[in-house]
Structures are given as structure tokens and as C-alpha cells.
Write a protein that holds these residues in place. Sequence first.
Motif, PDB file in Angstrom:
ATOM      1  N   ARG A 187       0.984  -0.930   0.288  1.00  0.00           N
ATOM      2  CA  ARG A 187      -0.305  -0.011  -0.121  1.00  0.00           C
ATOM      3  C   ARG A 187       0.844   0.826   0.247  1.00  0.00           C
ATOM      4  NH1 ARG A 187      -4.112  -1.626   4.878  1.00  0.00           N
ATOM      5  NH2 ARG A 187      -4.518  -3.797   3.454  1.00  0.00           N
ATOM      6  N   LEU A 188       0.670   2.138  -1.338  1.00  0.00           N
ATOM      7  CA  LEU A 188       1.437   2.904  -1.050  1.00  0.00           C
ATOM      8  C   LEU A 188       1.163   4.219  -0.394  1.00  0.00           C
ATOM      9  CD1 LEU A 188       3.314   2.537  -4.173  1.00  0.00           C
ATOM     10  CD2 LEU A 188       4.327   4.023  -2.806  1.00  0.00           C
ATOM     11  N   ALA A 189       1.213   5.371   0.227  1.00  0.00           N
ATOM     12  CA  ALA A 189       0.169   6.549   0.622  1.00  0.00           C
ATOM     13  C   ALA A 189       0.449   7.682  -0.159  1.00  0.00           C
ATOM     14  CB  ALA A 189       1.094   7.168   1.724  1.00  0.00           C
ATOM     15  N   ALA A 190      -0.720   7.628  -0.719  1.00  0.00           N
ATOM     16  CA  ALA A 190      -0.468   8.832  -2.167  1.00  0.00           C
ATOM     17  C   ALA A 190      -0.500  10.538  -1.272  1.00  0.00           C
ATOM     18  CB  ALA A 190      -2.082   8.742  -2.622  1.00  0.00           C
ATOM     19  N   ASP A 191      -0.974  10.387  -0.271  1.00  0.00           N
ATOM     20  CA  ASP A 191      -0.226  11.735   0.319  1.00  0.00           C
ATOM     21  C   ASP A 191      -0.197  12.061   1.703  1.00  0.00           C
ATOM     22  OD1 ASP A 191      -3.026  11.612   1.088  1.00  0.00           O
ATOM     23  OD2 ASP A 191      -4.241  12.997  -0.169  1.00  0.00           O
ATOM     24  N   GLU A 192      -0.032  12.686   2.340  1.00  0.00           N
ATOM     25  CA  GLU A 192       0.191  12.815   3.968  1.00  0.00           C
ATOM     26  C   GLU A 192      -0.629  12.918   4.481  1.00  0.00           C
ATOM     27  OE1 GLU A 192       3.042  14.226   5.882  1.00  0.00           O
ATOM     28  OE2 GLU A 192       4.076  13.651   3.955  1.00  0.00           O
ATOM     29  N   ALA A 193      -2.167  12.894   4.419  1.00  0.00           N
ATOM     30  CA  ALA A 193      -2.719  12.074   5.065  1.00  0.00           C
ATOM     31  C   ALA A 193      -2.734  10.853   5.079  1.00  0.00           C
ATOM     32  CB  ALA A 193      -3.765  12.617   4.059  1.00  0.00           C
ATOM     33  N   GLU A 194      -2.555  10.068   3.383  1.00  0.00           N
ATOM     34  CA  GLU A 194      -2.528   8.648   4.155  1.00  0.00           C
ATOM     35  C   GLU A 194      -0.607   7.933   4.529  1.00  0.00           C
ATOM     36  OE1 GLU A 194      -4.759   7.819  -0.712  1.00  0.00           O
ATOM     37  OE2 GLU A 194      -2.913   6.267  -0.230  1.00  0.00           O
ATOM     38  N   ARG A 195       0.245   9.063   4.301  1.00  0.00           N
ATOM     39  CA  ARG A 195       1.234   8.565   5.241  1.00  0.00           C
ATOM     40  C   ARG A 195       0.874   8.679   6.607  1.00  0.00           C
ATOM     41  NH1 ARG A 195       3.582  11.388   7.787  1.00  0.00           N
ATOM     42  NH2 ARG A 195       5.939  11.039   7.991  1.00  0.00           N
ATOM     43  N   ALA A 196      -0.022   9.759   7.000  1.00  0.00           N
ATOM     44  CA  ALA A 196       0.514   9.240   8.756  1.00  0.00           C
ATOM     45  C   ALA A 196      -0.616   8.565   9.219  1.00  0.00           C
ATOM     46  CB  ALA A 196      -0.517  11.092   8.835  1.00  0.00           C
ATOM     47  N   GLU A 197      -1.579   8.129   8.415  1.00  0.00           N
ATOM     48  CA  GLU A 197      -2.891   7.231   7.718  1.00  0.00           C
ATOM     49  C   GLU A 197      -2.002   5.849   8.974  1.00  0.00           C
ATOM     50  OE1 GLU A 197      -5.495   7.975   9.259  1.00  0.00           O
ATOM     51  OE2 GLU A 197      -6.399   4.581   9.629  1.00  0.00           O
ATOM     52  N   LEU A 198      -0.939   5.167   7.583  1.00  0.00           N
ATOM     53  CA  LEU A 198       0.322   4.079   7.712  1.00  0.00           C
ATOM     54  C   LEU A 198       0.846   4.256   8.655  1.00  0.00           C
ATOM     55  CD1 LEU A 198       1.521   3.821   4.265  1.00  0.00           C
ATOM     56  CD2 LEU A 198       0.190   2.431   5.009  1.00  0.00           C
ATOM     57  N   TRP A 199       1.368   5.498   9.311  1.00  0.00           N
ATOM     58  CA  TRP A 199       2.356   5.564  10.932  1.00  0.00           C
ATOM     59  C   TRP A 199       1.764   4.978  11.197  1.00  0.00           C
ATOM     60  CZ3 TRP A 199       6.757   3.580  10.573  1.00  0.00           C
ATOM     61  CH2 TRP A 199       7.019   3.839   9.381  1.00  0.00           C
ATOM     62  N   LYS A 200       0.175   5.691  11.651  1.00  0.00           N
ATOM     63  CA  LYS A 200      -0.682   5.056  12.528  1.00  0.00           C
ATOM     64  C   LYS A 200      -1.242   3.777  13.447  1.00  0.00           C
ATOM     65  CE  LYS A 200      -5.152   5.506  13.286  1.00  0.00           C
ATOM     66  NZ  LYS A 200      -6.503   5.801  12.680  1.00  0.00           N
ATOM     67  N   ALA A 201      -0.466   3.002  12.645  1.00  0.00           N
ATOM     68  CA  ALA A 201      -0.936   1.921  12.724  1.00  0.00           C
ATOM     69  C   ALA A 201       0.235   1.499  13.810  1.00  0.00           C
ATOM     70  CB  ALA A 201      -1.016   0.783  11.686  1.00  0.00           C
ATOM     71  N   ARG A 202       1.334   1.340  13.335  1.00  0.00           N
ATOM     72  CA  ARG A 202       2.573   1.241  13.879  1.00  0.00           C
ATOM     73  C   ARG A 202       2.631   2.350  15.724  1.00  0.00           C
ATOM     74  NH1 ARG A 202       6.357   0.668  17.687  1.00  0.00           N
ATOM     75  NH2 ARG A 202       8.296   1.279  16.960  1.00  0.00           N
ATOM     76  N   LYS A 203       1.687   3.828  15.739  1.00  0.00           N
ATOM     77  CA  LYS A 203       1.671   4.319  16.920  1.00  0.00           C
ATOM     78  C   LYS A 203       0.883   3.440  18.143  1.00  0.00           C
ATOM     79  CE  LYS A 203       3.779   8.793  15.737  1.00  0.00           C
ATOM     80  NZ  LYS A 203       3.293   9.142  14.126  1.00  0.00           N
ATOM     81  N   LEU A 204       0.391   2.487  17.795  1.00  0.00           N
ATOM     82  CA  LEU A 204      -1.088   2.112  18.297  1.00  0.00           C
ATOM     83  C   LEU A 204      -0.305   0.946  19.115  1.00  0.00           C
ATOM     84  CD1 LEU A 204      -4.137   2.396  16.057  1.00  0.00           C
ATOM     85  CD2 LEU A 204      -3.310   3.926  18.841  1.00  0.00           C
ATOM     86  N   VAL A 205       1.025   0.406  18.526  1.00  0.00           N
ATOM     87  CA  VAL A 205       1.218  -0.809  19.138  1.00  0.00           C
ATOM     88  C   VAL A 205       1.722  -1.044  20.961  1.00  0.00           C
ATOM     89  CG1 VAL A 205       3.225  -2.843  19.371  1.00  0.00           C
ATOM     90  CG2 VAL A 205       2.271  -1.558  16.940  1.00  0.00           C
ATOM     91  N   SER A 206       1.952   0.261  20.874  1.00  0.00           N
ATOM     92  CA  SER A 206       2.185   0.867  22.316  1.00  0.00           C
ATOM     93  C   SER A 206       0.538   0.041  23.614  1.00  0.00           C
ATOM     94  CB  SER A 206       2.974   1.423  23.320  1.00  0.00           C
ATOM     95  OG  SER A 206       4.420   1.128  22.967  1.00  0.00           O
ATOM     96  N   PRO A 207       0.250   1.144  23.311  1.00  0.00           N
ATOM     97  CA  PRO A 207      -1.201   1.699  23.997  1.00  0.00           C
ATOM     98  C   PRO A 207      -1.724   0.190  23.711  1.00  0.00           C
ATOM     99  CG  PRO A 207      -1.456   3.169  22.153  1.00  0.00           C
ATOM    100  CD  PRO A 207       0.361   2.836  22.250  1.00  0.00           C
ATOM    101  N   ALA A 208      -2.211  -0.014  21.978  1.00  0.00           N
ATOM    102  CA  ALA A 208      -2.997  -1.589  22.191  1.00  0.00           C
ATOM    103  C   ALA A 208      -2.661  -2.647  23.031  1.00  0.00           C
ATOM    104  CB  ALA A 208      -2.740  -2.048  20.794  1.00  0.00           C
TER     105      ALA A 208
END
Lengths: 470, 470
Positions: free
Chosen positions: B308-329
Amino acid sequence: MGLDPSIVKELIRITDEERVLLSLDERYTYAFDASFGTYLPDVVVFPQSATEIAEIMKLANREQIPVTPRGGGTSLSGGPLPVAGGIVLAMTRMNKLLRIDRDNLIAFVEPGITTAELQREAEKAGLFYPPDPSSSNVSTIGGNLAENSGGPHGLKYGVTKHYVIGLEVVTPQGEIIRTGGMTVKNVTGYDLTSLIVGSEGTLGIITKAVLRLIPKPPARKALMAIFDEIVDSGRAISGILKNGILPAKLEMMDQASIRAVENYQPSGLPLDAAAILLLEVDGHPAAVDEEIRKAAQICRQYAAREVRLAADEAERAELWKARKLVSPAISQVKPTKISEDATVPRSKIPEMLERLRQIREKYQLHLVVFGHAGDGNLHPNIIADSRDRDEMKRVEEAVAEIFKAAVELGGTLSGEHGIGTMKPAFMEMELGSAGLDMMRRIKQAWDPNNILNPFKIFPQPGQTRVVLTE
Amino acid sequence: MGLDPSIVKELIRITDEERVLLSLDERYTYAFDASFGTYLPDVVVFPQSATEIAEIMKLANREQIPVTPRGGGTSLSGGPLPVAGGIVLAMTRMNKLLRIDRDNLIAFVEPGITTAELQREAEKAGLFYPPDPSSSNVSTIGGNLAENSGGPHGLKYGVTKHYVIGLEVVTPQGEIIRTGGMTVKNVTGYDLTSLIVGSEGTLGIITKAVLRLIPKPPARKALMAIFDEIVDSGRAISGILKNGILPAKLEMMDQASIRAVENYQPSGLPLDAAAILLLEVDGHPAAVDEEIRKAAQICRQYAAREVRLAADEAERAELWKARKLVSPAISQVKPTKISEDATVPRSKIPEMLERLRQIREKYQLHLVVFGHAGDGNLHPNIIADSRDRDEMKRVEEAVAEIFKAAVELGGTLSGEHGIGTMKPAFMEMELGSAGLDMMRRIKQAWDPNNILNPFKIFPQPGQTRVVLTE
């Protein structure tokens, strides 16, 4: 003078007869480096393993014999000089490239390999070892690590220490330790790797190193910009960096350097120019094209009277030839060259150049300035004749003033050559007595008998001057 | 327990009443960090200058009172825990950004500024401070320096120590020294800057830092690659790096991490995937476009079932959200999270993942793996319940095996969290007794009374285990 025969016998037992040099003429070859002074060692030994070195260090501690490790002998600060005699450990036979690990982007090397050979081998693997001291054809990696060598690539790529991730070291008392490892991220205890790198062979003898490599940049382009006013060249440097361009190299030559080169080997340089900047960018081809155009434009904006863009690799090599000729060219003027490396914050370069001009006039010396302007690491070189005692006295005073100017401008005594025997008298001026004391505590804790490379870095009581004569 | 009233009086004289906390509830706030154990300090002091700290250190030496410096308290290894009681120096009021010097690409900061604030200020000046520990909104630069923090950017940009060029430090005995300076090139004596960075507050208290900034990369792009076999994701990582691409970040999440995230906050991640890679490239726009396409192609070549390629900054932020959620999850699964950072050479990641799988099965634990795969710095996290004594015993044994596996694979105990109170028992396994002894000699030479942050890094006699309970 000379070692007790029983000690020589023990050194031969640890290594072998062929690797222990005792004759005067052989020892004389290891009595000097590219700085000043001649100090005859009692014996030169060529170790071939960490185990041999560990045994030698234990012997040296027992018998209180100074030991000085030595690589290519290209030091400009006296690092490998056996000031107190004793044993020179010539590391040049431990010169294997052990492995280039492409998966992990690292190289495993012995210390005696030359910098240039490592660079070539890395390139063959599509990789890049950025540190590029100008002595790279002769200097060894062990020497580079001991001195934390720099070079033109420092601006973008940092210096030697940024590429060392692990070491095998023989301690001053003859223990073999490993520091760091094979990973860039490593916070297991104190960073002994960075402590040993740049310690000028006073804290340990490096017997193996793990070096970080990076992917080779696919493209590079260079330009030369010619200035009528030296201050404009300084402004152009700031302008380039402020515009988000981080050149791989950004070098300058003053008028005296330009004239020396033209006199030595006519290269089409403008004799009336006040300064030349040489700039190279590397990276992705599209980025390189855009950045070199932008850099040229910025140079013109800061009053460069001419900008020469290298159209291809041949022209690029031609541009750099001028810079490479500076050192040999100025050596033709007079026989004695004192090469300094006082470094200032890059914004202070115009002020440093002005201070150097004043020093040149005050002491009536032949002072030439060139060097790594992009990172503030200038090379003021004084050309003199060591047989002229009066001139050498003026040189010593001028050098002291250069150090003072650098420190006053927020800079440092040495950017890449090291302290060695040349600059200990000025350490306290930069570091304060408490700062110097914290360094001395480490030396004493690691080398209680002061066996390993004594008379380096730390001033002797009452030492106040630059060592230009014994 | 409790300090002599005369000492409290003296601390108030050095600072002022309002900056000396004595009540139990106030002291309790400074008794823990993000690791394990609760250690009540006798007093918490908020210094506002190096001079005050120097006076406090002299008092502490005279009275033999332990001193523990503390930043944001986000340490995962126990760095700021006042294990022996005494004085906590809370550095959070020395939190000024003193200056960003655009000409020299450096920032002057006090230690109490948060990492995120420095990053924001650098960005406003068109510059970039790359180290990015995940606690950056709360962690202080002083804490980052003390621990030599890493983060995802380590692969391309290195870690905290690569951005520190000068320090002002109060020594354990209360002298104020300056190390390094304002230039990247500096070889004036031993590299005390690198020694103090990463020394976990055991060799000095940082009161000011000079940090190197770089031009902000003009473009960035990200992708997510989904793999059915974990070993393929490891091969893809090697493939990308071998093809000359040096991503700004290259992170991985295993199936357990993916499932935890989807359970916590559904994000469209494939629950049946074995592993996800998240990759970002930055630099010149043309280079970024080409590299992201090439990276996607390499992932497909190594059997990624979807890229999945992030087409813009918003999609890019969305991709990284998953990684950031690991610790709280994963923290939702069970209350106690043991976050490790054992690091291996990147080529050993598939083997390390297999060893972690075996450890999970052997000890029947909830073990989740994610982290900075590009530089070999994985984060095996064990999720447990500290009230379950039997489970915690298995956790301790599992953690010991994780360390052993990392060292056996040529890696290290800690890539970015530090040793602190958690890992001293394993130091000798990695460093050998001689290597550890050389570190200890420095500590003893600098802090002969063992006043500054005791019980960290170095094992106590007979210490054999991970500190998970007091």
C-alpha cells in the motif's frame, strides 16, 4: 641506551626474529612522522595478533618500557613519535580486510590496511566509506581511528568516529577487550568505542575494527566559484547551507594558495582572485542536477565573478586537481611546512580569515589558507625554513596566536590532526583545568604506569609552546 | 530515612524553598519511571543553573548523599530511579531553547526542553533534528542524551549521540566543565561528549547541550507491505538496503502486534498477515518518487502479498498510525508491559524472530514483536500481570534468554533503552570482565564516592537477574 638483551629476547619469543628491528638505520625509519622532531625508538616490533600485543603490553608494564603504536606515519601532530624511546609497535602487517558484509553494510578490518584500500574495496561492493583524509593512500585505518581523521567529506558525512561501531582493543595493561559491536544502535554501557577513537593511541591499541558503510551515492557534480572578495566567498558558503543544500565537499583556497598552485603547475586559475570555492554535491541524479544549479546561482548572487561547472567526470577531476596541488605546491616555496587545523564555527570563517591576515602581517610569515570551509575546518599553513631560528621563533608565536583566535571565536585547537606533541601547551586554554583533569583521570585509570604513548595530548609541567624543534 | 535538617537547609540556601520538595506525596511522584520498581527519594530539588548543581554535588560528596538526575521520567530501563534514596535533581525547569543558529546549523538547549519542542523549533527554522524516540512529547533532551536515545530514524540518521557536538556538564564532584564545542570536527583531547552521552547520568549532569541540526528533507513518502511469511519480510529488508536505498524509517510489526492494534482500534490491518513492513524514504522529491517505487517493487519480489503506497501526507500519517498504536494496544491486553530492545545485526533478524518464537512457546508468554527492523533494533514486548508471581518468574527467565539470543547472534543487550537497573546482571556476558572493568575504572576515577546515580549499569556482587520486582 638500548634495551636489556633479555627484553629483546622476550620480544623475539613473543613474535619472531624477523619481526623485531634493532639496527640503528632500521629504527631511524620509525623515528619521525609528518610533523616535527625525531625520536629514536629502542626497538621496532611488527605484531601480527592481538594476543602478541597483549603479551608485549604486559612485558612493557612489568619493565616500565614506553610503547608507541604506529600506522602509516602520516600524522601531522606527532601521534606516532616515540618521544620517550622504548618500543614502536608497527601495525602495518596487521593489514587484512577481513570481510565486507553487504547485508549489514559493515566492514571488518585490521588496523594496518590503508584508508584508500578500504575505500576501493567498499566501492567494489557498491558501498561507500566517506572519511577521506588527504593522506588516504598511505595512512592506515588504525591511524585514522586513533586520530579520528576528517577530510573534505566531514561537512555532509561526518568524520571517522561516525563510521566506527565496534573495536577490538588491547588495553594499556595488556587485556584484550571488545567495544561496541555490529550494530549502529548500542547503548550497553559507556561508549568506549568513541573514547578510544581519537585518543591518539594513548588509551589502547586497536587490533580490529567494525566500520559502518553506506550505499554509494549514484551521482555527483562539482563546481568552482571565483571571488574577488574573500568575505563574499564566506557569505556564499552560508547562503548555500541556508538554502538546504548540504554539499558532499565545500573547500576554499585563498589567493596565496591559488598563486602557489599556478606557480607549481599552471592550471588556469585566476591569479588575481581573492578566493576560490570548490563544491561538490552527491546523491540521486535529479537532486544533484538541481542542487548544483542552485549552488551556482547562490554563488553568483554573492558576487562570484565566475562559476565553472564541471560538465562530466573528467572536468570534475580537473576541478579538484587544483585543490589537491595546494600541499605539494606550497612545499616548493620553502622547505618547512607547518600545517594547522584550527577549526571555527562556519559563520566565523570571515572573521578567522581576517585574524589570519593580521597574524601574517604581524609576524611577516608566508601564511597560506585553504581547507574545508564548509565545516569551519581551515588549514592555515605556514611555509618557513627550519634552519632559520629567528623565523621559527616567529612561527611558534604565530601558531600560538592562531590557536588563540580559533578558541576566542568559539572554535577548537584541532579539527582533524590531533594534539599529539604539537598542541598540549594549549589544551588548558580550550578545556579549562577541570576539563583537562577529567581527561587525565581516564588516562591514569587505564594506564597507571603511563606506558602507552606518553608525552602526547597532556602538557608536561611548564610546557608553554608549540613543539617545532626538539 | 530522611535527610538531616541542616542538609535540607543548605539545599534551600543553594536554591530556594519553593524548589525543594519534601512531602511524601510530592516525593512519591519522583519515585518511579516507565520501568519497574519504586524508590522514594529523600528530597526532590529543581535546580536552575549549573552553579547550583555544582554546589549541590559538592554538598552531596561531603555528606555522602546519592544524587539522581531526572528528565521526563520516561526511561524504560530505570535511569532516573533513585535506587539509594537521596536527592533527585529534577531538571525540568532548565528547559529553555537558548538559540537556533541557522548559520551554523546548531541548536543550544537546556536539558529540560522536551524532544518534541526542539523538533518543532528546528522545523520552524527549516531544519531537522532526526532522533525520534517514541516518548518525544514527554521525554527531555537531557534524558535523551543521558540514554543516547534512538528511534525509527536511527537507520538513516543515526542516534542521539550523532547530533551532540558540545556539552556543559557538572562532574560528580561538582566541577563545571565544557566538552566538545560548536564544530562537528573537534579532536582536541578525548571525546568526553560521547562518553557522557549514553552514560545514563552516572558520569555527569548535563546542563547545556550544543546539538547539530541538518537541512529538512524537502519530500517524503511511505508504504506498507504485507507478508504471509515473516522470513520474507526479513529478506525484503535486506533486498531494499542492498539496492542502495537507505530509508528514513523501516519498521516491522508481527502478527501479535497487528492483532493487538486491530483489537484496540480497527485500522484495516490484515489479521492473517504474518508481518507488516512500514517504510518511509525522504530527500529530494525526484529521489523519493523513484525510491518508493523501487522499494515497493522489491517488496513484491520478496513475496509481499500487498503493497500500500501512501498517495499523500494524510495517507502517510494513516499508515504510521498503526505503528504508533502498537504500544497502547498491547498495554490493553494485560497491565504489565516489559519492553525490551535487544538489537542484532540486521541480517540476523529472521533468526532472532525464530528465537523469540521459541522463547514465547517455552515460557508460554504473551510476547509481541515490533520495532526498528531496518537497524536490527527489535522491540520484543512481553505482556504480563505483575501480580502473577509465577508468570513474572517466567518473564524474568524469558528476558534473560532474549538477551542471550541477541548476544549470541552478534548483537547487544540494549539498542536504545539503556542498562539502568534492568540489565546490569547481563553486562559481563556481553562485555567480558575486562571490558566491564575498563568502564568501571572510568566511573571510579570520575566519581570516587559513587554519589552520582548509583546502582545503574554496573552489576552488584551476586546480581544475576532482571529487576522486575524490588
